[in-house]
Design a protein around this motif. Structure first.
Motif, PDB file in Angstrom:
ATOM      1  N   HIS A  56       0.872  -1.221   0.004  1.00 17.00           N
ATOM      2  CA  HIS A  56      -0.011  -0.114  -0.006  1.00 17.00           C
ATOM      3  C   HIS A  56       0.740   1.313  -0.062  1.00 17.00           C
ATOM      4  N   ASP A  57       0.460   2.235  -0.610  1.00 21.44           N
ATOM      5  CA  ASP A  57       1.081   3.518  -0.799  1.00 21.44           C
ATOM      6  C   ASP A  57       0.521   4.392   0.363  1.00 21.44           C
ATOM      7  N   MET A  58       1.095   4.499   1.539  1.00 19.13           N
ATOM      8  CA  MET A  58       0.510   5.044   2.813  1.00 19.13           C
ATOM      9  C   MET A  58       0.291   6.346   2.842  1.00 19.13           C
ATOM     10  N   SER A  59       0.824   7.030   1.804  1.00 14.29           N
ATOM     11  CA  SER A  59       0.648   8.654   1.636  1.00 14.29           C
ATOM     12  C   SER A  59      -0.910   8.855   1.027  1.00 14.29           C
ATOM     13  N   LYS A  60      -1.369   7.774   0.523  1.00 13.34           N
ATOM     14  CA  LYS A  60      -2.672   7.951  -0.118  1.00 13.34           C
ATOM     15  C   LYS A  60      -3.863   7.052   0.405  1.00 13.34           C
ATOM     16  N   THR A  61      -3.405   6.509   1.682  1.00 15.30           N
ATOM     17  CA  THR A  61      -4.647   5.608   2.080  1.00 15.30           C
ATOM     18  C   THR A  61      -4.328   5.778   3.714  1.00 15.30           C
ATOM     19  N   PRO A  62      -5.699   5.629   4.317  1.00 16.84           N
ATOM     20  CA  PRO A  62      -5.634   5.719   5.932  1.00 16.84           C
ATOM     21  C   PRO A  62      -4.816   4.469   6.560  1.00 16.84           C
ATOM     22  N   TRP A  63      -3.912   4.745   7.586  1.00 17.58           N
ATOM     23  CA  TRP A  63      -3.439   3.786   8.222  1.00 17.58           C
ATOM     24  C   TRP A  63      -4.216   2.703   8.799  1.00 17.58           C
ATOM     25  N   GLN A  64      -5.292   3.192   9.539  1.00 20.00           N
ATOM     26  CA  GLN A  64      -6.150   2.285  10.151  1.00 20.00           C
ATOM     27  C   GLN A  64      -6.791   1.077   9.238  1.00 20.00           C
ATOM     28  N   ASP A  72      10.239  11.814   9.617  1.00 21.94           N
ATOM     29  CA  ASP A  72      10.103  12.719  10.639  1.00 21.94           C
ATOM     30  C   ASP A  72       9.073  12.918  11.536  1.00 21.94           C
ATOM     31  N   GLN A  73       7.898  12.530  11.304  1.00 22.79           N
ATOM     32  CA  GLN A  73       6.697  12.626  12.269  1.00 22.79           C
ATOM     33  C   GLN A  73       6.447  11.335  13.226  1.00 22.79           C
ATOM     34  N   PHE A  74       7.023  10.078  12.666  1.00 14.46           N
ATOM     35  CA  PHE A  74       6.728   8.799  13.594  1.00 14.46           C
ATOM     36  C   PHE A  74       8.217   8.159  13.877  1.00 14.46           C
ATOM     37  N   GLY A  75       9.205   8.802  13.486  1.00 12.56           N
ATOM     38  CA  GLY A  75      10.540   7.932  13.821  1.00 12.56           C
ATOM     39  C   GLY A  75      10.865   7.141  12.569  1.00 12.56           C
ATOM     40  N   GLY A  76      11.888   6.586  12.711  1.00  7.82           N
ATOM     41  CA  GLY A  76      12.368   5.778  11.720  1.00  7.82           C
ATOM     42  C   GLY A  76      13.427   5.965  10.714  1.00  7.82           C
ATOM     43  N   LYS A  77      13.635   5.046   9.876  1.00  5.58           N
ATOM     44  CA  LYS A  77      14.937   5.495   8.971  1.00  5.58           C
ATOM     45  C   LYS A  77      14.275   5.055   7.517  1.00  5.58           C
ATOM     46  N   VAL A  78      14.392   5.777   6.382  1.00  2.00           N
ATOM     47  CA  VAL A  78      13.932   5.231   5.056  1.00  2.00           C
ATOM     48  C   VAL A  78      14.861   4.513   4.186  1.00  2.00           C
ATOM     49  N   TYR A  79      14.353   3.536   3.609  1.00  2.00           N
ATOM     50  CA  TYR A  79      15.131   2.524   2.600  1.00  2.00           C
ATOM     51  C   TYR A  79      14.419   2.072   1.610  1.00  2.00           C
ATOM     52  N   LEU A 134       6.802  -2.054   8.423  1.00  4.83           N
ATOM     53  CA  LEU A 134       7.414  -1.338   7.323  1.00  4.83           C
ATOM     54  C   LEU A 134       6.632  -0.252   6.727  1.00  4.83           C
ATOM     55  N   ALA A 135       6.395   0.821   6.954  1.00  2.27           N
ATOM     56  CA  ALA A 135       5.695   1.890   6.254  1.00  2.27           C
ATOM     57  C   ALA A 135       6.254   2.136   4.925  1.00  2.27           C
ATOM     58  N   SER A 136       5.240   1.974   3.749  1.00  2.00           N
ATOM     59  CA  SER A 136       5.384   1.858   2.520  1.00  2.00           C
ATOM     60  C   SER A 136       4.856   3.067   1.673  1.00  2.00           C
ATOM     61  N   PHE A 137       5.819   3.552   0.807  1.00  2.00           N
ATOM     62  CA  PHE A 137       5.332   4.817   0.029  1.00  2.00           C
ATOM     63  C   PHE A 137       5.894   4.786  -1.421  1.00  2.00           C
ATOM     64  N   SER A 138       5.208   5.605  -2.123  1.00  2.00           N
ATOM     65  CA  SER A 138       5.588   5.654  -3.729  1.00  2.00           C
ATOM     66  C   SER A 138       6.589   6.577  -3.799  1.00  2.00           C
ATOM     67  N   ARG A 141       8.791  -3.144  -5.171  1.00  2.00           N
ATOM     68  CA  ARG A 141      10.227  -3.324  -5.646  1.00  2.00           C
ATOM     69  C   ARG A 141      10.377  -1.636  -5.915  1.00  2.00           C
ATOM     70  N   GLU A 142       9.691  -0.880  -6.171  1.00  2.00           N
ATOM     71  CA  GLU A 142       9.843   0.509  -6.288  1.00  2.00           C
ATOM     72  C   GLU A 142       9.666   1.421  -5.263  1.00  2.00           C
ATOM     73  N   ALA A 143       8.893   0.780  -4.343  1.00  2.00           N
ATOM     74  CA  ALA A 143       8.598   1.730  -3.046  1.00  2.00           C
ATOM     75  C   ALA A 143       9.595   2.171  -2.062  1.00  2.00           C
ATOM     76  N   TRP A 144       9.516   3.021  -1.259  1.00  2.07           N
ATOM     77  CA  TRP A 144      10.217   3.553  -0.226  1.00  2.07           C
ATOM     78  C   TRP A 144       9.760   2.953   0.949  1.00  2.07           C
ATOM     79  N   TYR A 145      10.624   2.483   2.112  1.00  6.73           N
ATOM     80  CA  TYR A 145      10.068   2.098   3.438  1.00  6.73           C
ATOM     81  C   TYR A 145      10.819   2.756   4.522  1.00  6.73           C
ATOM     82  N   VAL A 146       9.940   2.873   5.751  1.00  7.85           N
ATOM     83  CA  VAL A 146      10.487   3.312   6.811  1.00  7.85           C
ATOM     84  C   VAL A 146      10.303   2.056   7.855  1.00  7.85           C
ATOM     85  N   ILE A 147      11.554   2.237   8.327  1.00  3.09           N
ATOM     86  CA  ILE A 147      11.458   0.752   9.468  1.00  3.09           C
ATOM     87  C   ILE A 147      11.632   1.628  10.639  1.00  3.09           C
TER      88      ILE A 147
END
Length: 171
Positions: free
Chosen positions: A103-111, A154-161, A140-144, A122-128
């Motif tokens: 899921h692209d979490m920048s476009k859909t609700p977390w809940q 920046d908002q919830f902590g973690g590192k981008v991979y 892992l939060a996933s984003f396009s 394979r093209e996504a960015w992940y926050v661990i």
């Protein structure tokens, strides 16, 4: 007359080559490929269970994952991106998974992530390491887009991979 016909057919041949080039170029457009992949991801139904842990997928928050297994020719669904990675990073499974969706979490609700926002994993960015929880706790939060992943970190902590930077040890 014969000479004119040959010239006409030659021009027609070149026109067909140009047309074919345009079609091939249009078909190789990355956005068109991304859109085509989204249509191959499947909806997560209320009764779907995680391929790894057996939990009901739709009962939990956070991004979900799917992997198309080429040997079984089936879509395997996961209750979290963490379970997805735990499965696809196993040596035996790495060669079997042809396509990956998250899921692209920048476009859909977390809940309650919405299925129309699946993207190529394979093209996504992940926050661990964020404070946001999925079905099994940390996920892992996933984003396009990288900028969305960075903003989330920046908002919830973690590192981008990137996808190919993630290892089993990180999970």
């Amino acid at each position: 007359m014969h000479k004119l016909l040959i010239q006409y057919l030659t021009k027609l041949k070149y026109l067909n080559i140009i047309l074919l080039s345009v079609v091939i170029t249009a078909c190789s457009d990355p956005q068109a490929e991304q859109n085509a992949m989204v249509h191959r991801a499947v909806s997560i139904e209320q009764s779907d269970e995680c391929h790894l842990c057996g939990m009901l997928i739709s009962r939990f928050p956070g991004p979900k994952g799917e992997g198309y297994n080429k040997s079984t020719q089936s879509m395997q669904k996961f209750c979290s991106t963490k379970d997805l990675f735990n499965y696809i990073l196993q040596p035996d499974n790495q060669r079997q998974i042809k396509e990956v969706y998250v899921h692209d979490m920048s476009k859909t609700p977390w809940q309650k992530p919405e299925d129309e926002y699946f993207i190529d994993g394979r093209e996504a960015w992940y926050v661990i390491g964020s404070s946001q929880k999925g079905s099994m706790g940390s996920t892992l939060a996933s984003f396009s887009k990288q900028k969305d992943a960075t903003y989330f970190a920046d908002q919830f902590g973690g590192k981008v991979y990137r996808f190919d930077e993630i290892t089993l040890d990180m999970l």
